[in-house]
Design a protein around this motif. Structure first.
Motif, PDB file in Angstrom:
ATOM      1  N   PHE A  26     -35.859   5.337   4.418  1.00  0.00           N
ATOM      2  CA  PHE A  26     -34.940   4.264   5.018  1.00  0.00           C
ATOM      3  C   PHE A  26     -35.354   3.135   5.801  1.00  0.00           C
ATOM      4  O   PHE A  26     -34.633   1.967   5.729  1.00  0.00           O
ATOM      5  CB  PHE A  26     -33.856   5.242   5.736  1.00  0.00           C
ATOM      6  CG  PHE A  26     -33.282   6.233   4.996  1.00  0.00           C
ATOM      7  CD1 PHE A  26     -32.671   6.116   4.015  1.00  0.00           C
ATOM      8  CD2 PHE A  26     -33.311   7.644   5.760  1.00  0.00           C
ATOM      9  CE1 PHE A  26     -31.867   7.225   3.443  1.00  0.00           C
ATOM     10  CE2 PHE A  26     -32.257   8.564   5.093  1.00  0.00           C
ATOM     11  CZ  PHE A  26     -31.834   8.487   3.851  1.00  0.00           C
ATOM     12  N   LYS A  27     -36.567   3.271   6.195  1.00  0.00           N
ATOM     13  CA  LYS A  27     -37.063   2.053   7.009  1.00  0.00           C
ATOM     14  C   LYS A  27     -37.378   1.112   5.770  1.00  0.00           C
ATOM     15  O   LYS A  27     -37.883  -0.136   6.422  1.00  0.00           O
ATOM     16  CB  LYS A  27     -38.344   2.592   7.530  1.00  0.00           C
ATOM     17  CG  LYS A  27     -38.291   3.628   8.708  1.00  0.00           C
ATOM     18  CD  LYS A  27     -38.834   3.382   9.826  1.00  0.00           C
ATOM     19  CE  LYS A  27     -38.478   4.033  11.423  1.00  0.00           C
ATOM     20  NZ  LYS A  27     -37.506   5.139  10.865  1.00  0.00           N
ATOM     21  N   GLN A  31     -32.830  -5.139   7.105  1.00  0.00           N
ATOM     22  CA  GLN A  31     -31.619  -5.076   7.965  1.00  0.00           C
ATOM     23  C   GLN A  31     -31.188  -6.607   8.232  1.00  0.00           C
ATOM     24  O   GLN A  31     -31.925  -7.436   8.053  1.00  0.00           O
ATOM     25  CB  GLN A  31     -32.103  -4.552   9.296  1.00  0.00           C
ATOM     26  CG  GLN A  31     -32.759  -3.218   9.341  1.00  0.00           C
ATOM     27  CD  GLN A  31     -32.775  -2.376  10.480  1.00  0.00           C
ATOM     28  OE1 GLN A  31     -32.363  -2.777  11.476  1.00  0.00           O
ATOM     29  NE2 GLN A  31     -32.891  -0.949  10.174  1.00  0.00           N
ATOM     30  N   VAL A 107     -20.734  -0.289  12.023  1.00  0.00           N
ATOM     31  CA  VAL A 107     -21.829  -0.186  11.097  1.00  0.00           C
ATOM     32  C   VAL A 107     -21.734  -1.819  10.396  1.00  0.00           C
ATOM     33  O   VAL A 107     -20.664  -2.159   9.947  1.00  0.00           O
ATOM     34  CB  VAL A 107     -21.786   0.715   9.936  1.00  0.00           C
ATOM     35  CG1 VAL A 107     -22.849   0.744   8.978  1.00  0.00           C
ATOM     36  CG2 VAL A 107     -21.501   2.178  10.552  1.00  0.00           C
ATOM     37  N   VAL A 142     -25.019  -0.380  14.541  1.00  0.00           N
ATOM     38  CA  VAL A 142     -26.080  -0.183  13.771  1.00  0.00           C
ATOM     39  C   VAL A 142     -26.142  -0.921  12.567  1.00  0.00           C
ATOM     40  O   VAL A 142     -25.025  -1.373  12.107  1.00  0.00           O
ATOM     41  CB  VAL A 142     -26.175   1.507  13.386  1.00  0.00           C
ATOM     42  CG1 VAL A 142     -26.267   2.356  14.613  1.00  0.00           C
ATOM     43  CG2 VAL A 142     -25.215   2.049  12.492  1.00  0.00           C
ATOM     44  N   ASN A 144     -26.968  -0.258   9.101  1.00  0.00           N
ATOM     45  CA  ASN A 144     -26.172   0.398   7.768  1.00  0.00           C
ATOM     46  C   ASN A 144     -25.954   1.919   7.846  1.00  0.00           C
ATOM     47  O   ASN A 144     -26.273   2.454   8.983  1.00  0.00           O
ATOM     48  CB  ASN A 144     -27.254   0.104   6.619  1.00  0.00           C
ATOM     49  CG  ASN A 144     -28.577   0.722   6.953  1.00  0.00           C
ATOM     50  OD1 ASN A 144     -28.679   1.642   7.374  1.00  0.00           O
ATOM     51  ND2 ASN A 144     -29.719  -0.148   6.930  1.00  0.00           N
ATOM     52  N   HIS A 146     -27.570   4.356   6.680  1.00  0.00           N
ATOM     53  CA  HIS A 146     -28.592   5.498   6.968  1.00  0.00           C
ATOM     54  C   HIS A 146     -28.663   5.425   8.363  1.00  0.00           C
ATOM     55  O   HIS A 146     -28.887   6.627   8.671  1.00  0.00           O
ATOM     56  CB  HIS A 146     -29.796   4.798   6.328  1.00  0.00           C
ATOM     57  CG  HIS A 146     -29.714   4.428   4.747  1.00  0.00           C
ATOM     58  ND1 HIS A 146     -29.042   5.367   3.753  1.00  0.00           N
ATOM     59  CD2 HIS A 146     -29.869   3.289   4.310  1.00  0.00           C
ATOM     60  CE1 HIS A 146     -29.251   4.741   2.779  1.00  0.00           C
ATOM     61  NE2 HIS A 146     -29.556   3.443   2.635  1.00  0.00           N
ATOM     62  N   GLU A 147     -28.676   4.400   9.136  1.00  0.00           N
ATOM     63  CA  GLU A 147     -28.695   4.448  10.499  1.00  0.00           C
ATOM     64  C   GLU A 147     -27.782   5.179  11.095  1.00  0.00           C
ATOM     65  O   GLU A 147     -27.687   5.739  12.258  1.00  0.00           O
ATOM     66  CB  GLU A 147     -28.725   3.151  11.132  1.00  0.00           C
ATOM     67  CG  GLU A 147     -30.160   2.394  11.211  1.00  0.00           C
ATOM     68  CD  GLU A 147     -30.489   1.069  11.913  1.00  0.00           C
ATOM     69  OE1 GLU A 147     -29.527   1.037  12.749  1.00  0.00           O
ATOM     70  OE2 GLU A 147     -31.136   0.364  11.745  1.00  0.00           O
ATOM     71  N   ALA A 150     -28.269   8.967  10.840  1.00  0.00           N
ATOM     72  CA  ALA A 150     -29.246   9.003  11.700  1.00  0.00           C
ATOM     73  C   ALA A 150     -28.887   9.371  13.250  1.00  0.00           C
ATOM     74  O   ALA A 150     -29.316   9.979  13.964  1.00  0.00           O
ATOM     75  CB  ALA A 150     -30.538   8.395  11.642  1.00  0.00           C
ATOM     76  N   SER A 151     -27.608   8.531  13.457  1.00  0.00           N
ATOM     77  CA  SER A 151     -27.397   8.463  14.786  1.00  0.00           C
ATOM     78  C   SER A 151     -26.155   9.535  15.333  1.00  0.00           C
ATOM     79  O   SER A 151     -25.863   9.883  16.507  1.00  0.00           O
ATOM     80  CB  SER A 151     -26.450   7.371  15.138  1.00  0.00           C
ATOM     81  OG  SER A 151     -27.181   6.174  14.384  1.00  0.00           O
TER      82      SER A 151
ATOM     83  N   GLU B 245     -27.857  13.262   5.700  1.00  0.00           N
ATOM     84  CA  GLU B 245     -28.274  12.106   5.605  1.00  0.00           C
ATOM     85  C   GLU B 245     -28.333  11.352   4.217  1.00  0.00           C
ATOM     86  O   GLU B 245     -28.330  10.121   3.928  1.00  0.00           O
ATOM     87  CB  GLU B 245     -29.888  11.983   6.019  1.00  0.00           C
ATOM     88  CG  GLU B 245     -30.634  12.771   4.771  1.00  0.00           C
ATOM     89  CD  GLU B 245     -32.399  12.581   5.099  1.00  0.00           C
ATOM     90  OE1 GLU B 245     -32.586  12.476   6.002  1.00  0.00           O
ATOM     91  OE2 GLU B 245     -33.108  12.912   4.228  1.00  0.00           O
TER      92      GLU B 245
END
Lengths: 192, 456
Positions: A26-27, A31, A107, A142, A144, A146-147, A150-151, B245
């Motif tokens: 995801f990184k 962004q 988001v 955040v 997107n 994915h973030e 993750a949160s 995820e």
């Protein structure tokens, strides 16, 4: 054999040889340069409005004014003053003019806001009110989805929802109509 | 047996203006999809991830289904398993009957359409109210949905106005979508508030948490579920994804592919019933394990029901969803339905130009046009091809295998088209002309032209 056993054994019989779970980096995803600006753009694109206020006092003022004007307001945000209990009966909630609910975060890529059951008081509140105000602090954004995932822990509470804009439909000749079954307006109040 | 796609398409094409409008409306949705997809530089990466996640899941489906069941049960949800449509309907009927209910609400679920749940319950004296606006419109009209995302896309606002005038008492001649939607809002809000049992579909079921996600724009699924004492979610076994995820990948693709929105208005995550509520999940096979075993068609089970393949398909756009005579129309439906009933749906894989546009837009990278072509071969081997098609294909194979005969036939065809063009326009002799214009015939073949010009 029960239906369950039959289905599972048919899956085992017919499934292909194991394929590994992909590794998702995801990184590697770009962004937005300015998260607040992107978020604002997408809230507007999905039919909502964004209101910036300098501090929490403004929220308290707004809720107080609306209450004293005799509107049926349900406030669920501590910064907005008294936090209301939410009636259980949908027939009563149908007349709610405006509900104030704290969003967990927004988001940027789509203007969606994560709202948890505990913030709503009653799961139906953000759907049945005529207008919805979701409150965020400006740091609660955040980039997107994915973030976003993750949160959160999606099963932390029994129910949670991403809300992007007011209820809408285009089922009649693709003409966009705001206010299908749910709120006719969504306002995102960002405390700067 | 159903009338074939070709016959039904012919009826749809009788109104040329409406056909053009249908075509352009869906193409507009396709263009919105393109715009939304092109905003994301990572779009192709997301498609690949989605495809890989689904491939992996299908290869471990038993493990993930069991994990989902275990987690959902621990969350206080009752899990049911249905082998087929009859099982699915009986399970739901029992839950309704045990509560002594005679009326329920239902948000969009293509699975319940596939199982013909509404007919089944209505025959048992239970009123089902579809709450998605498009579905309510077609339900009033006693029609099936013509599109899995846009159920009433075949109708004009004048049609909706007439339907609402009859059923909801709206003003005659008022075609304003805003006015008509408001009338439906008032009508359905009353139903929501009275509802004691709500059925929803499932977009994604997460194995690691035992919860499921439902996506709507109208908020109708949530209005129904949060009012009702009982919530039943219906899902095919292929709706499972392994982890939370992974929702990040699929929620980014789904609405952009479907309507060009960055996300649906509501993406609701259900894990536990609210206090005093009962929650059920019905996990349905209905031929899916059989499709899993068909190597060439297995990956059609990756479908997330966005309908991008419908909106881009030149055949769907100009023949309408009802011409596919099945719950799921369009290119993906033409792969899924022969698995459910090969004989009844033998015509569907032929309702395609094999142009490949469906494959290009599919967010989970299903090789749709290749599977349509493969189904044609299976269907031909099973002897289910219409005789007219079978013999003309045999004749064509015979001609194509003999170059000199092919050249004679080509030259004869061009001569007839130039000199006896009235014959070509007799529809009984040339069915191709029915909904098409014929091109002008060239004087020489490409081969002759090439021989003359290759030196240049």
């Amino acid at each position: 054999m029960t239906g369950r056993e039959k289905i599972l054994s048919d899956v085992v019989k017919n499934k292909p040889t194991a394929i590994p779970l992909p590794v998702l980096d995801f990184k590697s995803i770009d962004q937005p340069f300015d998260i607040l600006e992107t978020f604002t753009k997408y809230v507007q694109a999905v039919g909502g409005e964004v209101v910036h206020v300098a501090h929490e006092q403004a929220l308290l003022q707004q809720v107080t004014n609306e209450r004293s004007a005799g509107k049926y307001i349900i406030n669920r945000v501590p910064a907005g003053g008294q936090v209301d209990d939410v009636p259980v009966d949908p027939a009563i909630l149908e007349s709610v003019y405006r509900a104030y609910i704290k969003g967990s975060f927004g988001v940027a890529e789509n203007g969606a806001i994560w709202v948890m059951e505990s913030a709503m008081g009653n799961r139906i509140l953000p759907f049945i009110c005529e207008q919805l105000v979701l409150v965020l602090h400006k740091t609660e954004l955040v980039a997107n989805m994915h973030e976003a995932y993750a949160s959160i822990q999606i099963d932390k509470e029994g129910y949670g929802v991403f809300i992007a804009g007011p209820s809408k439909t285009a089922d009649i000749e693709q003409s966009l109509v705001i206010g299908a079954h749910g709120p006719k307006a969504l306002s995102v109040l960002i405390i700067m | 047996m159903n009338p074939s796609h070709a016959k039904l398409a012919e009826a749809f094409n009788a109104d040329e203006k409406r056909t053009d409008w249908h075509d352009q409306t869906l193409w507009f949705v396709r263009q919105k999809r393109d715009k939304a997809a092109h905003v994301l530089p990572e779009w192709e990466k997301l498609r690949q991830w989605a495809s890989d996640i689904k491939d992996h899941t299908l290869s471990n489906l038993d493990v993930y289904l069991a994990e989902f069941e275990q987690k959902a049960t621990a969350n206080g949800v009752q899990v049911h398993w249905a082998l087929d449509a009859a099982d699915h309907n009986a399970i739901i009927h029992k839950i309704i009957r045990d509560q002594g209910l005679t009326r329920i609400v239902k948000s969009k679920s293509m699975l319940t359409e596939e199982c013909h749940l509404n007919d089944y319950l209505q025959q048992s004296g239970i009123e089902v109210i579809d709450t998605d606006l498009g579905e309510r419109i077609v339900q009033f009209r006693k029609e099936p949905p013509s599109h899995i995302v846009l159920p009433a896309i075949h109708l004009k606002k004048q049609d909706v106005s007439e339907t609402f005038q009859e059923h909801l008492g709206t003003e005659a001649g008022n075609y304003d979508p805003q006015y008509l939607t408001q009338a439906a809002r008032i009508h359905l809000r009353e139903k929501f508030i009275q509802s004691e049992l709500a059925i929803t579909g499932v977009n994604f079921a997460v194995a690691e948490t035992g919860g499921f996600v439902v996506c709507t724009n109208e908020g109708n699924a949530d209005m129904g579920v949060h009012s009702a004492k009982i919530h039943i979610g219906c899902m095919g076994i292929e709706k499972i994804i392994p982890k939370a995820e992974h929702l990040g990948v699929f929620t980014r693709l789904l609405a952009r592919s479907a309507t060009g929105q960055p996300i649906t208005t509501y993406t609701s995550h259900f894990h536990r019933p609210r206090p005093g509520q009962e929650m059920h999940i019905v996990i349905v096979d209905n031929g899916r394990t059989r499709q899993l075993g068909r190597e060439d068609f297995r990956n059609s089970l990756k479908c997330i029901r966005c309908a991008a393949c419908f909106n881009t398909c030149p055949v769907y756009r100009r023949s309408g969803g009802h011409s596919y005579h099945t719950a799921v129309a369009g290119p993906i439906g033409s792969i899924l339905n022969p698995n459910l009933d090969m004989k009844a749906n033998a015509d569907l894989p032929f309702a395609s130009t094999l142009c490949g546009s469906c494959t290009n837009v599919c967010p989970v990278k299903i090789n749709i046009h290749e599977q349509l072509w493969k189904w044609r071969q299976v269907i031909a081997e099973e002897g289910l091809v219409a005789p007219s098609k079978k013999y003309s294909m045999k004749m064509m194979a015979f001609v194509l295998a003999r170059p000199s005969l092919y050249r004679i036939a080509g030259s004869a065809g061009r001569w007839v088209m130039r000199n006896l063009s009235f014959l070509v326009k007799v529809k009984s002799l040339n069915p191709w002309y029915k909904q098409r214009e014929m091109p002008d015939a060239p004087k020489e073949s490409f081969r002759d032209w090439y021989k003359k010009n290759k030196e240049v």
